[in-house]
Scaffold this motif. Sequence first.
Motif, PDB file in Angstrom:
ATOM      1  N   THR A   1     -19.244  -8.212  -5.820  1.00 29.68           N
ATOM      2  CA  THR A   1     -20.326  -6.760  -6.570  1.00 29.68           C
ATOM      3  C   THR A   1     -19.951  -6.665  -7.695  1.00 29.68           C
TER       4      THR A   1
ATOM      5  N   PHE B   1     -31.457  -6.265  -5.211  1.00 31.94           N
ATOM      6  CA  PHE B   1     -30.902  -5.444  -4.552  1.00 31.94           C
ATOM      7  C   PHE B   1     -31.109  -5.402  -2.772  1.00 31.94           C
TER       8      PHE B   1
ATOM      9  N   SER C   1     -29.791  -6.616   1.008  1.00 31.86           N
ATOM     10  CA  SER C   1     -28.947  -6.008   1.122  1.00 31.86           C
ATOM     11  C   SER C   1     -29.568  -5.901   3.176  1.00 31.86           C
TER      12      SER C   1
ATOM     13  N   GLN D   1     -26.358  -8.645  -5.083  1.00 32.96           N
ATOM     14  CA  GLN D   1     -27.309  -7.294  -4.897  1.00 32.96           C
ATOM     15  C   GLN D   1     -26.405  -6.470  -6.286  1.00 32.96           C
TER      16      GLN D   1
END
Length: 393
Positions: free
Chosen positions: A53, A84, A88, A107
């Motif tokens: 990330t 994103f 998720s 993400q």
Amino acid sequence: MKKQKMTSTQVIILGILSAFGPLALDLYLPGLPVLQKELHTTTAMTQLSITATMFGLAIGQVLIGPLSDRIGRKKPLLIGIIAFTLASFGIAVSDNIQWLIFLRLIQGLGGATGIVLSLAIITDSFEGIQLTKNVAINQTINGIFPILAPVLGGILIAIADWRSTFWLLAGLGAILVVAIFFKLPETKQKVEHVTMKDTLSSFKHVFTNRFFMTMTLVQALMMGALFAYIAGSSFVLQDMFGVSVPEFSAIYAFNGFGILLGASISGKMAEKHAPQAILKRFMAVSVLGGLLLLTTLFLPKSLLLVSFAFFLIVAPIGGISSMTTAIAMAHEHRDSGTASGILGLTRYAMGGIMSPIVGLGGTTTMVPLVLTILAVQFIGSAIFMLTQKRLAG
């Protein structure tokens, strides 16, 4: 393109977008041990999900920023937040650590659009005092999330499980997609026939902008003190002073509130004072904290004194970040997307550098932490003082 007049609702949406990507870093941290067991993986692989990330957030900014200078802000912002949101959702239903790590990278890349383009849109829309004030508002909203994220994540995981944090991120992402589509205007005219040469030209233009690069460097160095604190404070407070996990969380949250307060105060001060003057005051307070932390090495152990020194170092970062960003972006309107990406990348690069340096002393001494904080503070202050007259002109 004529500058758009932004409403308070639009500014709030941009503030949330600026913190949305980093929120993905903090929200699920309390659930890492459970995630590791459930997916039958190692600690190293679990931590790699954080690294993925971070990498996405850093690299995404320098990819998306220049692109938005050519094709506009709204389209890449929508695509990024949709990516994103879908990532998720994928993480929330994932049962494979390799797949989860890949989705964490997506993400990060998607979340990076919110960081870089929220600032670019503000720069497109405001000038002068209004730019400074709205950057400060953006940073204030941004500062709320690091305070709330660990607490909210802990509650969600206690009530449900680690997957619930990603369901929440997916839901928030969907709401933001709708908000972007209906509420945010396009603030950058599309450029036809974009080539790689054009993109490289944007980078060259920004890198040769002395005003912008000076503030970028000052910001990175002064925020280096914050990253050093993040990397070393848990070892200092818990291992050396015997602070419990709840007590450490309270201290950490209090300092986080200080950052939020600093950003808010800097925005109020911008109504009457020049950004350089405000920045100088916040930097002075942070350096004072660094010097106080140095003196604690020669005094009897005092948790109160060390905690106060940490607060003085950390709280002004809200104002420092707001003012350096406002000054930098005020000098780079032409390629503001590229400039915003470089600012963001520099911050994350400094964060990556600080952690191993602070860790050199292990858990038995805070000398490396103190020296690291003082080094970045003094270098940053020296660069700012040497160029202050030029920046003011």
